[in-house]
Design an enzyme around this catalytic site. Structure first.
Site, short mmCIF file in Angstrom:
data_model
loop_
_atom_site.label_atom_id
_atom_site.label_comp_id
_atom_site.label_asym_id
_atom_site.label_seq_id
_atom_site.Cartn_x
_atom_site.Cartn_y
_atom_site.Cartn_z
N SER A 102 0.95 -1.24 -0.06
CA SER A 102 0.25 0.22 -0.14
C SER A 102 0.95 1.20 0.02
O SER A 102 1.58 1.45 -0.95
CB SER A 102 -0.91 -0.04 1.21
N ASP A 243 -2.41 6.35 -3.26
CA ASP A 243 -1.14 5.59 -2.77
C ASP A 243 -0.78 4.41 -3.70
O ASP A 243 -1.18 4.29 -4.69
CB ASP A 243 -1.57 5.07 -1.29
N ASP A 245 -1.15 1.27 -4.18
CA ASP A 245 -1.97 0.24 -4.54
C ASP A 245 -3.40 0.75 -4.90
O ASP A 245 -4.54 -0.02 -5.40
CB ASP A 245 -2.09 -1.24 -3.71
N ASP A 247 -5.91 2.19 -3.36
CA ASP A 247 -7.15 2.03 -2.50
C ASP A 247 -7.55 3.17 -1.66
O ASP A 247 -8.49 3.28 -0.87
CB ASP A 247 -7.28 0.76 -1.79
#
Length: 450
Positions: A102, A243, A245, A247
């Site tokens: 992340s 960010d 990833d 999400d």
């Protein structure tokens, strides 16, 4: 929670804490735990990753583990975490695996698991997987041979399916809106600019050239300074930061002022209530959300339900109560009608759609919420449990709560993934919040020195 899984899957320094051997063991345990029990057909797994160089190594280990357990694997390559969840559901797979840490720096990586339907795992399932890994049960399971070994296929148009799904959710096109998007040199680099353009926005993309090493490197939702400057430079209506990833979604106004997840949730809650889609006129947020969100929602007649920190707990409450919107201050926003997990690009689309529909600037829309000064101190500790629960620490917290009364609050919690205790204080002024937080942090340092 056990020692392996944190608040968002397994995470650690790649090839040191999170080794290929551990990734393989987790994959085998997940396949046996999550695959259909009747085994009338080979289980199916979807595997994706972000742009970290170590993702290539860990992907190979995870795929080896899954196929050795008899699961067929669909590799989708570099895609956002919510895209992997979406494709897990679309493919009717038994499980999904996302390799990402992340917002963490590049040396870290992680394993996020999804059950059938693309849903994050409840604590009890994670604990079963962890127990199997720790007991070395993966070596005891029968290994298929011959035709029983899983096969691997690559899905080449997964990004196209995902982008089309996102664009189809937008209630009002984004024509006339100019946005700068910071892709964090991560999984959003390909899909975010395409999705925003297809929905009608004029897009300037920055930090959209991942090389495997530069993910989250002074960019993305945790480092918005460059985004602020780019928005002003290009005369954009707003900026959006994701960010690693993708999400998360954090925004900035045309003047470069940050709009965090609490403000985004407030904007979307009012839009959805107006459209009649905010189920039970209720918003779900975590205990980390600013007191200003609670006050704003109360003023607007919207009920706020609180959960533990982690979008997984927001998701559990949304599903259990049949609610339509929830999220975290960090920018994880969940809209169950369109996604099974937090989706930064989906959030960005709906935020801009509200701007386009109302003709209001992001600053005007965000004005519904006045944030109280909030100070967060991350305290390195030797033992995060002791640091948070020591009697001297609890006494300091009780003293602070008595002093603040109804004008603020204190939240103390151990990190789910790092040797830290997080001290959060809200107060009427920045000075009081900072002084109170540092006082509590000092008590934590004494109780459990790093």
């Amino acid at each position: 929670m056990g020692r392996l899984f944190g608040t968002d899957g397994v995470r650690g320094r790649a090839n040191a804490d999170l080794t290929p051997e551990l990734a393989l063991a987790v994959a085998v345990a997940a396949a046996h735990t999550l695959a259909e029990s009747d085994r009338s057909h080979p289980p199916l797994a979807v595997v994706g990753r972000d742009t970290r160089a170590s993702g290539e190594m860990l992907e190979a280990a995870v795929v080896a583990g899954l196929t050795s357990a008899g699961a067929n694997v669909v590799r989708v390559g570099v895609l956002p975490t919510p895209a992997v969840a979406f494709l897990t559901a679309e493919a009717k797979a038994d499980l999904g695996v996302m390799l990402s840490a992340s917002h963490n720096p590049m040396p870290d990586n992680g394993i996020k698991l999804f059950a059938a339907g693309g849903h994050k795992l409840p604590d009890e399932i994670e604990m079963k997987i962890e127990a199997a890994v720790e007991a070395n049960a993966t070596s005891a399971w029968a290994r298929p041979v011959g035709a029983g070994v899983g096969r691997v296929h690559d899905l080449l148009d997964g990004a196209d399916h995902y982008v089309q799904h996102l664009v189809n959710t937008v209630p009002h096109r984004l024509d006339g809106i100019k946005v700068v998007v910071d892709c964090a040199n991560g999984a959003a680099a390909e899909v975010a600019p395409v999705a925003y353009r297809e929905a009608g926005a004029e897009v300037v993309a920055i930090h959209a050239e991942p090389d495997g090493l530069n993910i989250n490197d002074d960019c993305g939702s945790n480092h918005i300074e460059a985004l602020r400057a780019a928005v002003v430079e290009h005369g954009a209506h707003l900026g959006i930061a994701h960010d690693g990833d993708a999400d998360r979604c954090v925004a900035v106004t045309a003047d470069g002022e940050e709009v965090d997840g609490d403000q985004v949730m407030a904007i979307l809650a009012l839009a959805m209530r107006e459209a009649g889609t905010l189920t039970q006129d209720t918003l779900v947020a975590t205990v980390m959300s600013n007191l200003g969100l609670r006050l704003a929602m109360s003023r607007e007649g919207i009920r706020l339900v609180e959960t533990k920190v982690g979008d997984r707990y927001v998701l559990e409450e949304l599903r259990a109560s049949g609610l339509a919107l929830g999220g975290e201050q960090s920018g994880h926003i969940v809209m169950p009608a369109y996604a099974t997990t937090g989706d930064g690009v989906l959030t960005g689309l709906h935020l801009m759609s509200r701007m386009a529909a109302t003709g209001k600037s992001l600053a005007e829309l965000a004005g519904v919420l006045t944030r109280l000064p909030q100070v967060l101190v991350n305290v390195p500790v030797g033992d995060r449990t002791i640091g948070a629960a020591a009697p001297a620490v609890r006494a300091e917290v009780e003293r602070a709560e008595a002093e603040l009364g109804e004008t603020g609050r204190v939240l103390l919690r151990p990190s789910g993934t790092e040797p830290l205790v997080r001290v959060m204080v809200e107060a009427a002024t920045e000075h009081v919040a900072r002084e109170t937080a540092e006082r509590i942090a000092d008590a934590v340092r004494v109780a459990s020195p790093a």
